[in-house]
Motif scaffolding. Structure first.
Motif, PDB file in Angstrom:
ATOM      1  N   ARG A 101      -2.712  12.955 -26.526  1.00 40.65           N
ATOM      2  CA  ARG A 101      -2.658  11.644 -27.162  1.00 40.65           C
ATOM      3  C   ARG A 101      -3.798  11.451 -28.165  1.00 40.65           C
ATOM      4  N   ASP A 120      -5.595   4.531 -19.955  1.00 41.38           N
ATOM      5  CA  ASP A 120      -4.803   5.601 -19.331  1.00 41.38           C
ATOM      6  C   ASP A 120      -3.843   6.231 -20.331  1.00 41.38           C
ATOM      7  N   GLU A 121      -3.253   5.391 -21.179  1.00 42.12           N
ATOM      8  CA  GLU A 121      -2.327   5.915 -22.184  1.00 42.12           C
ATOM      9  C   GLU A 121      -3.048   6.752 -23.236  1.00 42.12           C
ATOM     10  N   THR A 169       1.938   1.422 -29.912  1.00 43.96           N
ATOM     11  CA  THR A 169       2.533   1.800 -28.631  1.00 43.96           C
ATOM     12  C   THR A 169       2.115   3.231 -28.343  1.00 43.96           C
ATOM     13  N   PRO A 170       2.260   3.685 -27.106  1.00 41.72           N
ATOM     14  CA  PRO A 170       1.864   5.065 -26.796  1.00 41.72           C
ATOM     15  C   PRO A 170       2.531   6.102 -27.696  1.00 41.72           C
ATOM     16  N   THR A 171       3.803   5.897 -28.020  1.00 40.86           N
ATOM     17  CA  THR A 171       4.504   6.900 -28.824  1.00 40.86           C
ATOM     18  C   THR A 171       4.102   6.852 -30.295  1.00 40.86           C
ATOM     19  N   TYR A 211      -5.569  -5.393 -24.437  1.00 45.20           N
ATOM     20  CA  TYR A 211      -4.859  -4.115 -24.587  1.00 45.20           C
ATOM     21  C   TYR A 211      -5.077  -3.552 -25.998  1.00 45.20           C
ATOM     22  N   GLU A 226      -3.842  10.300 -21.976  1.00 39.00           N
ATOM     23  CA  GLU A 226      -2.761  11.219 -21.638  1.00 39.00           C
ATOM     24  C   GLU A 226      -2.872  12.483 -22.484  1.00 39.00           C
ATOM     25  N   ARG A 279       5.408  -2.241 -19.284  1.00 44.56           N
ATOM     26  CA  ARG A 279       4.550  -1.284 -18.570  1.00 44.56           C
ATOM     27  C   ARG A 279       3.486  -1.997 -17.741  1.00 44.56           C
ATOM     28  N   TYR A 295      -6.942   0.042 -27.696  1.00 46.69           N
ATOM     29  CA  TYR A 295      -6.217   0.920 -28.611  1.00 46.69           C
ATOM     30  C   TYR A 295      -6.943   1.050 -29.949  1.00 46.69           C
TER      31      TYR A 295
END
Length: 469
Positions: free
Chosen positions: A107, A100-101, A410-412, A367, A104, A348, A371
Motif C-alpha cells: 500500500r 491498518d489500511e 479509499t484503500p484501492t 480517518y 497493508e 468498513r 490518510y
C-alpha cells in the motif's frame, strides 16, 4: 563527606546504575535498556509521561515512519471512574482503521508506527506528552484533537519541524498561528469555527425554521479557544440584529460554574439556547435546565448544540430525562462526506468497530487526517529519500490543484494518489469528510451539517455551504 559519597554510589548501583569509563553514572544508552513504561533520558531510565505508551501500526520494521497522536480519550486525568469521551474514542478508531489500511502490504513505500498519548483534555499534559514524542520517539508528524490541545502541541512541534494535523481543532485562532516555515506545518481537516459560527448565526437570523426565535441564550465554554472562538463569531454575526442575545460563560467540568450559568440565564427566558461545549457539559446543562422555570421544553424552550455535543453519550440510557428533553433539538457539525469515499469508510468502520460513524463528530475527518499523512510519507520518501515533517507538508500542498478530477481517498485509490505525488504531479483528493481542497493556511473549508435529534440518533437535515465572511 566520604561516607556520604560511598552511600550515594552504593544506592545508585543497587538501583541498577553503573559507572561509565568516563567516571559518570549511566543507567542506559537507549530506551530499550529500560523497563516497561520507562524511557532513557540523559542516560537514566525515567517514567514516560502519564497517558503514553500505547502503540498501533507496525512495531517490528526498524525503517517504519514514527508518527505521534495526542488525543483526549479520558474525561479526567485523575479519576478513572469519569470514563472516556466516546467521540474521541471513535475518532481514534477511525485513525486506526486508516493506519491498518496504509500498512497493508504494497500500500505505501514505508510502514507507519503510531505512538498514542491520552491527554485527558489537559493542555499542559498535552505539551509534556508532545515534547516526549518529539524528543524520545523522534516523530515526524503528530495527530491532534481539540483546539486548546492542538495549540499546546503546536508550540512544541512547529519549532521542531514536526508536521501537525488536527481532525477536530476548529478554533479560528489556528488560522493565524505562525510556524515560521516556508511551507506551513500546521494543518486541519476540520473547517474553522469561523464557518460554523456564521452558519449558526445565519440559521437563527434568517431560516424559517427559527422565525419564532427572538431571544437567544448562549452558554459557552470560557477560557478555552474552542468556546471563545465560536462565541466571538456567533455574537459578532448577531450584533445589531433584531434578535436579543444573552451570552453566559461557564468553566469546563465545573459543576458550580455550570449551575450558576443556568441560573443566570433562566430569568432571561430565551426561546432557544445555543450550547457551545462538550457532550458531558451539555448533558449537565440540559439536566439542570429541567429544574428551572424557563430552560425546559415544557416551557416552550429549545436547545441548539455545537459540534462537540454530537456524541452518542448525549442520547444514551444513562440520562433518559436528558434524552427526552433534547428530542427535536438541532445542532451543527462539520459535514461528513456524501460520496463513495465516505460510504466505503462507513461500511468498513461499522464492520470493524460497530457504531455508525455518523453518530459522532469528526470521525471521517480523523480517518482522512491519517490518510493525508500517508500521502505525505509517500511524497517525502519519493522526493528526498527520507521522511521529514517539512517534506510531508510540502506534499500536502500538492493535493489541492483544483484542476484535476478528484481521487477518492479509499484503500484501492490511495496507491494512485501516492504514485502521482511521487512522480511530482499535483492531484485533487476527495476524502470521507468531503473535499480536501486546502487553502494557503492549511485548511479545507467545507460544508456544515445541520442535524436534529430523533430518538437515539442524530439525523442529518442538510449540508450548508460555507457562507461568506
Amino acid at each position: 563527606m566520604r561516607a556520604f559519597g560511598i552511600l550515594s554510589v552504593s544506592t545508585l548501583l543497587l538501583a541498577g546504575c553503573s559507572l561509565t569509563t568516563a567516571g559518570g553514572l549511566s543507567e542506559c544508552e537507549t530506551s530499550a535498556d529500560c523497563g516497561v513504561e520507562q524511557v532513557c533520558t540523559q542516560n537514566f531510565c525515567l517514567p514516560q509521561p502519564a497517558g503514553c505508551g500505547t502503540i498501533y501500526g507496525d512495531t517490528t520494521d526498524p525503517n517504519a515512519v514514527q508518527i505521534g497522536a495526542v488525543l483526549p480519550l479520558s474525561l479526567s486525568a485523575t479519576d478513572p471512574s469519569a470514563g472516556q469521551d466516546t467521540s474521541e474514542v471513535q475518532g481514534l478508531n477511525a485513525i486506526r482503521l486508516a493506519l491498518d489500511e496504509l500498512n497493508e502490504p504494497g500500500r505505501n513505500s514505508r510502514k507507519i508506527t503510531l505512538h498514542m498519548c491520552d491527554t485527558a483534555f489537559d493542555a499542559m499534559r498535552t505539551a509534556d506528552q508532545t515534547r516526549w514524542l518529539v524528543n524520545e520517539k523522534k516523530i515526524v508528524a503528530l495527530l491532534t484533537a481539540g483546539s486548546s490541545q492542538t495549540l499546546a502541541a503546536a508550540a512544541v512541534t512547529l519549532p521542531a519541524g514536526v508536521l501537525t494535523m488536527s481532525s477536530s481543532a476548529t478554533s479560528p485562532e489556528l488560522t493565524s498561528k505562525e510556524d515560521n516555515t516556508k511551507v506551513g506545518l500546521l494543518w486541519r481537516t476540520a473547517p474553522s469555527d469561523a464557518i460554523q459560527g456564521r452558519v449558526i448565526a445565519n440559521l437563527l437570523l434568517n431560516d424559517a425554521r427559527f422565525n419564532s426565535v427572538q431571544k437567544i441564550g448562549l452558554l459557552y465554554l470560557d477560557k478555552d479557544s474552542y468556546g471563545l472562538g465560536l462565541f466571538e463569531v456567533i455574537t459578532e454575526r448577531l450584533r445589531g440584529s433584531s434578535k436579543n442575545v444573552r451570552p453566559v460563560p461557564y468553566l469546563r467540568k465545573d459543576e458550580n460554574s455550570m449551575l450558576n450559568a443556568v441560573l443566570q440565564l433562566d430569568p432571561f427566558d430565551p426561546d432557544i439556547t445555543v450550547v457551545v461545549g462538550f457532550e458531558d457539559d451539555a448533558t449537565f446543562l440540559v439536566k439542570r435546565g429541567l429544574s428551572t422555570t424557563n430552560l425546559k421544553t415544557g416551557a416552550g424552550h429549545r436547545w441548539f448544540f455545537s459540534d462537540s455535543a454530537k456524541d452518542a453519550a448525549l442520547l444514551d440510557d444513562k440520562e433518559p430525562d436528558v434524552r427526552t428533553e433534547v428530542q427535536g433539538a438541532n445542532g451543527t457539525a462539520p459535514a461528513q462526506g456524501a460520496g463513495q469515499a465516505f460510504n466505503s469508510f462507513q461500511l468498513r468502520f461499522i464492520q470493524k468497530y460497530g457504531p455508525d460513524p455518523r453518530n459522532f463528530s469528526f470521525t471521517s475527518h480523523a480517518y482522512d487526517s491519517m490518510y493525508l499523512l500517508g500521502l505525505g510519507v509517500a511524497y517525502s520518501q519519493a522526493s528526498s529519500g527520507a521522511v521529514t515533517g517539512a517534506k510531508m507538508a510540502e506534499g500536502l500542498t500538492k493535493v489541492s490543484s483544483g484542476s484535476n478530477p478528484p481521487i477518492e481517498l479509499t484503500p484501492t485509490n490511495f496507491g494512485k494518489a501516492a504514485s502521482e505525488l511521487a512522480a511530482g504531479r499535483s492531484v485533487d483528493v476527495e476524502g470521507a469528510s468531503g473535499s480536501l481542497q486546502f487553502d494557503a493556511a492549511g485548511e479545507a473549508p467545507s460544508p456544515i451539517e445541520l442535524w436534529k435529534v430523533e430518538g437515539s440518533n442524530f439525523v442529518a437535515v442538510e449540508n450548508i455551504p460555507p457562507p461568506s465572511p
